[in-house]
Design a protein around this motif. Structure first.
Motif, PDB file in Angstrom:
ATOM      1  N   ILE A  10       0.832  -1.200   0.000  1.00 39.75           N
ATOM      2  CA  ILE A  10       0.000   0.000   0.000  1.00 39.75           C
ATOM      3  C   ILE A  10       0.870   1.255   0.000  1.00 39.75           C
ATOM      4  CG2 ILE A  10      -1.579   1.384   1.431  1.00 39.75           C
ATOM      5  CD1 ILE A  10      -2.956  -1.244   2.221  1.00 39.75           C
ATOM      6  N   ILE A  11       1.919   1.239   0.831  1.00 39.79           N
ATOM      7  CA  ILE A  11       2.835   2.390   0.872  1.00 39.79           C
ATOM      8  C   ILE A  11       3.412   2.658  -0.510  1.00 39.79           C
ATOM      9  CG2 ILE A  11       5.034   3.242   1.768  1.00 39.79           C
ATOM     10  CD1 ILE A  11       4.443   1.658   4.339  1.00 39.79           C
ATOM     11  N   SER A  12       3.865   1.579  -1.159  1.00 40.88           N
ATOM     12  CA  SER A  12       4.466   1.721  -2.486  1.00 40.88           C
ATOM     13  C   SER A  12       3.454   2.188  -3.516  1.00 40.88           C
ATOM     14  CB  SER A  12       5.068   0.376  -2.920  1.00 40.88           C
ATOM     15  OG  SER A  12       5.529   0.429  -4.253  1.00 40.88           O
ATOM     16  N   LEU A  13       2.237   1.615  -3.472  1.00 41.01           N
ATOM     17  CA  LEU A  13       1.238   1.891  -4.510  1.00 41.01           C
ATOM     18  C   LEU A  13       0.598   3.269  -4.377  1.00 41.01           C
ATOM     19  CD1 LEU A  13      -0.444  -1.632  -4.709  1.00 41.01           C
ATOM     20  CD2 LEU A  13       1.044  -0.570  -6.408  1.00 41.01           C
ATOM     21  N   VAL A  14       0.642   3.884  -3.192  1.00 43.25           N
ATOM     22  CA  VAL A  14       0.123   5.257  -3.073  1.00 43.25           C
ATOM     23  C   VAL A  14       1.172   6.295  -3.461  1.00 43.25           C
ATOM     24  CG1 VAL A  14      -1.571   4.680  -1.308  1.00 43.25           C
ATOM     25  CG2 VAL A  14       0.700   5.472  -0.608  1.00 43.25           C
ATOM     26  N   GLY A  15       2.359   5.816  -3.841  1.00 38.88           N
ATOM     27  CA  GLY A  15       3.396   6.736  -4.298  1.00 38.88           C
ATOM     28  C   GLY A  15       4.583   6.853  -3.380  1.00 38.88           C
ATOM     29  N   GLY A  16       4.631   5.997  -2.349  1.00 36.21           N
ATOM     30  CA  GLY A  16       5.763   6.027  -1.433  1.00 36.21           C
ATOM     31  C   GLY A  16       5.635   7.104  -0.367  1.00 36.21           C
ATOM     32  N   GLU A  17       6.538   7.060   0.596  1.00 39.57           N
ATOM     33  CA  GLU A  17       6.484   8.000   1.723  1.00 39.57           C
ATOM     34  C   GLU A  17       6.513   9.445   1.272  1.00 39.57           C
ATOM     35  OE1 GLU A  17       8.840   8.927   5.940  1.00 39.57           O
ATOM     36  OE2 GLU A  17       9.677   7.502   4.489  1.00 39.57           O
ATOM     37  N   GLU A  18       7.279   9.724   0.209  1.00 36.79           N
ATOM     38  CA  GLU A  18       7.416  11.110  -0.233  1.00 36.79           C
ATOM     39  C   GLU A  18       6.119  11.678  -0.809  1.00 36.79           C
ATOM     40  OE1 GLU A  18       8.604   8.258  -3.495  1.00 36.79           O
ATOM     41  OE2 GLU A  18       9.054   8.503  -1.358  1.00 36.79           O
ATOM     42  N   LEU A  34      -2.689  12.803   0.072  1.00 37.23           N
ATOM     43  CA  LEU A  34      -1.530  12.621  -0.795  1.00 37.23           C
ATOM     44  C   LEU A  34      -1.146  13.938  -1.452  1.00 37.23           C
ATOM     45  CD1 LEU A  34      -2.572   9.278  -2.538  1.00 37.23           C
ATOM     46  CD2 LEU A  34      -1.168   9.570  -0.482  1.00 37.23           C
ATOM     47  N   LYS A  35       0.136  14.083  -1.734  1.00 38.53           N
ATOM     48  CA  LYS A  35       0.586  15.282  -2.433  1.00 38.53           C
ATOM     49  C   LYS A  35       0.109  15.280  -3.878  1.00 38.53           C
ATOM     50  CE  LYS A  35       4.647  15.631   0.532  1.00 38.53           C
ATOM     51  NZ  LYS A  35       6.119  15.496   0.640  1.00 38.53           N
ATOM     52  N   ASP A  36       0.087  14.076  -4.468  1.00 40.93           N
ATOM     53  CA  ASP A  36      -0.383  13.947  -5.852  1.00 40.93           C
ATOM     54  C   ASP A  36      -1.123  12.616  -5.979  1.00 40.93           C
ATOM     55  OD1 ASP A  36      -0.864  13.902  -8.529  1.00 40.93           O
ATOM     56  OD2 ASP A  36       1.237  13.981  -9.164  1.00 40.93           O
ATOM     57  N   GLU A  37      -2.454  12.670  -6.027  1.00 41.88           N
ATOM     58  CA  GLU A  37      -3.250  11.443  -6.104  1.00 41.88           C
ATOM     59  C   GLU A  37      -3.018  10.695  -7.412  1.00 41.88           C
ATOM     60  OE1 GLU A  37      -7.368  12.050  -5.326  1.00 41.88           O
ATOM     61  OE2 GLU A  37      -7.076  12.515  -3.194  1.00 41.88           O
ATOM     62  N   ALA A  38      -2.533  11.400  -8.441  1.00 45.55           N
ATOM     63  CA  ALA A  38      -2.288  10.754  -9.734  1.00 45.55           C
ATOM     64  C   ALA A  38      -1.176   9.702  -9.643  1.00 45.55           C
ATOM     65  CB  ALA A  38      -1.940  11.801 -10.785  1.00 45.55           C
ATOM     66  N   LYS A  39      -0.308   9.848  -8.640  1.00 43.06           N
ATOM     67  CA  LYS A  39       0.786   8.881  -8.474  1.00 43.06           C
ATOM     68  C   LYS A  39       0.326   7.575  -7.840  1.00 43.06           C
ATOM     69  CE  LYS A  39       4.499  12.323  -8.102  1.00 43.06           C
ATOM     70  NZ  LYS A  39       5.588  12.849  -7.249  1.00 43.06           N
ATOM     71  N   ALA A  40      -0.865   7.564  -7.263  1.00 44.81           N
ATOM     72  CA  ALA A  40      -1.381   6.351  -6.634  1.00 44.81           C
ATOM     73  C   ALA A  40      -1.967   5.422  -7.690  1.00 44.81           C
ATOM     74  CB  ALA A  40      -2.452   6.711  -5.611  1.00 44.81           C
ATOM     75  N   ASP A  41      -1.626   4.138  -7.595  1.00 49.06           N
ATOM     76  CA  ASP A  41      -2.112   3.133  -8.540  1.00 49.06           C
ATOM     77  C   ASP A  41      -3.389   2.507  -7.966  1.00 49.06           C
ATOM     78  OD1 ASP A  41      -2.556   1.077 -10.323  1.00 49.06           O
ATOM     79  OD2 ASP A  41      -0.455   0.454 -10.430  1.00 49.06           O
ATOM     80  N   THR A  42      -4.519   3.159  -8.227  1.00 45.87           N
ATOM     81  CA  THR A  42      -5.789   2.722  -7.637  1.00 45.87           C
ATOM     82  C   THR A  42      -6.163   1.313  -8.063  1.00 45.87           C
ATOM     83  OG1 THR A  42      -6.570   5.005  -7.532  1.00 45.87           O
ATOM     84  CG2 THR A  42      -8.243   3.273  -7.441  1.00 45.87           C
ATOM     85  N   ALA A  43      -5.980   1.003  -9.345  1.00 46.59           N
ATOM     86  CA  ALA A  43      -6.349  -0.334  -9.842  1.00 46.59           C
ATOM     87  C   ALA A  43      -5.557  -1.425  -9.138  1.00 46.59           C
ATOM     88  CB  ALA A  43      -6.120  -0.400 -11.354  1.00 46.59           C
ATOM     89  N   ILE A  50      -6.426  -7.626   0.611  1.00 50.19           N
ATOM     90  CA  ILE A  50      -6.866  -6.953   1.838  1.00 50.19           C
ATOM     91  C   ILE A  50      -7.790  -5.777   1.556  1.00 50.19           C
ATOM     92  CG2 ILE A  50      -5.029  -5.214   2.040  1.00 50.19           C
ATOM     93  CD1 ILE A  50      -4.837  -6.036   4.987  1.00 50.19           C
ATOM     94  N   THR A  51      -7.808  -5.306   0.303  1.00 54.77           N
ATOM     95  CA  THR A  51      -8.558  -4.105  -0.048  1.00 54.77           C
ATOM     96  C   THR A  51      -9.974  -4.441  -0.481  1.00 54.77           C
ATOM     97  OG1 THR A  51      -6.514  -3.033  -0.785  1.00 54.77           O
ATOM     98  CG2 THR A  51      -8.582  -2.044  -1.495  1.00 54.77           C
ATOM     99  N   ILE A  52     -10.931  -3.658   0.021  1.00 56.97           N
ATOM    100  CA  ILE A  52     -12.325  -3.803  -0.394  1.00 56.97           C
ATOM    101  C   ILE A  52     -12.668  -2.791  -1.485  1.00 56.97           C
ATOM    102  CG2 ILE A  52     -14.726  -3.619   0.372  1.00 56.97           C
ATOM    103  CD1 ILE A  52     -13.786  -4.530   3.138  1.00 56.97           C
ATOM    104  N   LYS A  53     -12.225  -1.549  -1.306  1.00 59.73           N
ATOM    105  CA  LYS A  53     -12.568  -0.485  -2.249  1.00 59.73           C
ATOM    106  C   LYS A  53     -11.656   0.702  -2.010  1.00 59.73           C
ATOM    107  CE  LYS A  53     -15.520   1.437  -5.272  1.00 59.73           C
ATOM    108  NZ  LYS A  53     -15.721   0.939  -6.648  1.00 59.73           N
ATOM    109  N   VAL A  54     -11.439   1.511  -3.043  1.00 53.87           N
ATOM    110  CA  VAL A  54     -10.729   2.782  -2.913  1.00 53.87           C
ATOM    111  C   VAL A  54     -11.718   3.905  -3.193  1.00 53.87           C
ATOM    112  CG1 VAL A  54      -8.934   4.288  -3.845  1.00 53.87           C
ATOM    113  CG2 VAL A  54      -8.472   1.849  -3.520  1.00 53.87           C
ATOM    114  N   MET A  55     -11.763   4.882  -2.289  1.00 56.33           N
ATOM    115  CA  MET A  55     -12.671   6.019  -2.432  1.00 56.33           C
ATOM    116  C   MET A  55     -11.855   7.314  -2.402  1.00 56.33           C
ATOM    117  SD  MET A  55     -15.664   4.446  -2.336  1.00 56.33           S
ATOM    118  CE  MET A  55     -16.836   5.769  -2.002  1.00 56.33           C
TER     119      MET A  55
END
Length: 472
Positions: A10-18, A34-43, A50-55
């Motif tokens: 999850i840490i990696s897929l949301v774009g890392g700590e930075e 997040l600083k930039d939601e576009a960097k998160a890999d929602t799919a 473990i994930t049910i849904k992303v909102m």
């Protein structure tokens, strides 16, 4: 620790700590800013077991996990300890374009309002729930003649359970200030001022007013258990503090700024904000109650059917302060009682799916989501099953409508904050013990559960159905 790999992914897929500004969690969701939601890999995040849904709502990137959310949160904080230090700190202003037009302004304002309510309420939801259950258990013991309501142990435990409601302005002042970035201690003191014995004494007197200047007097109300006034104070404090710090020398700000803020905001609340908001919130709660009383069967059916839709769109949050205020002022709530039914109906539907399906992952999700719904937490069911299988959602709405109609016809109320199956003590009358209200609780909840279960099992689901997130 079995969720360590999931937490790291999850840490990696949301774009890392930075890419993470802040992280908090509620009962079912990790709430990132997040600083930039576009960097998160929602799919990719949604494909995790473990994930049910992303909102994406209220300026947050929310990962719905369910009952295991606190475990995953703890692991992420252990991996990224810097987040623990700033988890309650408001995120830095984003560079996103300002809203244009009435619709965008309204949506932006609503998201901000819901974000404040969510962050302010979430830390105390568990205590509110436990307090309501405790009061119900005490009432049941008194009704069964196991315990006397005159005994010392009853007095002490009942007072403990009442404390969260009595001191709500203090506690909410602190949590709302943390969310909004104002001084938590100063706002908490203002909340304490609202429920000071002197203020309560005036509110309980015959005249209920206090003279200020000459013949000018202000009406004083009882603000114990109030919700909205102190949240408004936290919002105003954010701007007032900036102004005060501009005009007071830095070397004496620590002494004078807080007390000036407390005096100014206390007068603003007492003279203008608190009376208006208290009357409006009480009027809204009374209006809903009157509507349900006028035709409880139709009103209960409509509320029961459509409440899950309110949850999906985040429109249920404004009801929570009204429910809390209703419980604090009137000692009971119709709205919360009907909400309880919807959780049990949802549990019936997802358990029907779990029993009928041959898919192991869906079966496990159905059982765990059902248990959560019996505990009053419906989001795993909504995002994990109901929204993916529309017919299940429709069958749930019908089941909840039937349960709500029964509850409305039998004038069901709740005396605590927690409903569903785990909150059954909240339906025991604190004064009369087990009475017709508890019978109404059993009948209405059974109707919702059985109807939703049977309808879903027979008509709402089969393994040949394609979930909406897999449709072409």
């Amino acid at each position: 620790m079995k969720y360590t790999e999931d937490a790291k992914k999850i840490i990696s897929l949301v774009g890392g700590e930075e890419n993470i500004n802040t992280l908090i969690h509620c009962m079912t969701r990790l709430r990132f800013t997040l600083k930039d939601e576009a960097k998160a890999d929602t799919a990719a995040i949604e494909k995790l077991d473990i994930t049910i849904k992303v909102m994406k709502a209220q300026g947050q990137y929310q990962i719905v996990i369910g009952n295991r959310v606190s475990d995953v949160y703890d692991i992420i904080i252990n991996e990224l300890p810097n987040l623990a230090e700033s988890k309650e700190t408001p995120p830095e202003p984003s560079e996103e374009p300002k809203p244009k037009g009435f619709a965008q302004h309204f949506r932006h304002g609503y998201d901000e309002f819901i974000g404040v309510l969510t962050a302010s309420m979430m830390p105390i939801i568990g205590v509110l729930a436990g307090s309501g259950i405790t009061k119900g258990i005490l009432a049941g013991l008194v009704s069964a003649h196991v315990l006397s309501d005159k005994s010392g142990i009853f007095l002490l435990i009942n007072t403990m359970a009442d404390t969260i409601f009595y001191f709500l302005p203090v506690i909410l002042g602190f949590t709302a200030a943390k969310k909004l970035g104002s001084d938590p201690i100063a706002i908490a003191v203002i909340g304490a001022f609202l429920i000071h014995p002197n203020i309560i004494g005036i509110a309980q007197a015959k005249t209920q007013e206090i003279g200020l200047f000459g013949d000018y007097a202000v009406k004083i109300m009882n603000y114990s258990g109030s919700v909205f006034p102190i949240i408004v104070a936290a919002w105003l404090g954010k701007y007032l503090e900036k102004y005060i710090k501009k005009i007071i020398p830095e070397m004496i700000q620590g002494i004078f700024a807080p007390i000036i803020e407390i005096i100014i905001l206390s007068f603003i609340l007492l003279l203008a904000v608190a009376p208006v908001i208290t009357v409006l919130s009480k009027g809204l709660a009374d209006g809903i109650s009157i509507l349900l009383s006028f035709n409880g069967i139709i009103g209960g059916a409509i509320y029961g059917a459509f409440y899950p839709i309110l949850v999906v769109f985040g429109l249920h949050w404004p009801l929570i302060p009204i429910v809390i205020n209703d419980l604090a002022v009137n000692g009971q709530s119709v709205i919360c009682a009907l909400t309880s039914i919807t959780a049990v109906g949802i549990a019936g539907s997802v358990l029907a799916v779990a029993i009928k399906t041959k898919k192991k992952k869906l079966e496990a999700l159905g059982y765990s989501a059902g248990v959560s719904a019996f505990c009053g937490i419906a989001e795993p069911s909504l995002y994990g099953i109901l929204l993916k299988y529309k017919k299940v959602f429709y069958m749930t709405m019908i089941g909840n409508a039937l349960g709500g109609a029964v509850a409305g016809g039998m004038h069901l109320v709740i005396y605590g904050f927690t409903g569903s199956l785990i909150g059954f003590p909240s339906f025991i009358n604190p004064k009369a013990g087990i009475d017709s209200n508890f019978t109404a609780y059993i009948v209405s909840h059974l109707v919702a559960f059985i109807a939703a279960f049977v309808l879903t099992y027979l008509f709402g689901f089969n393994d040949k159905m394609v979930p909406s997130d897999k449709e072409a």
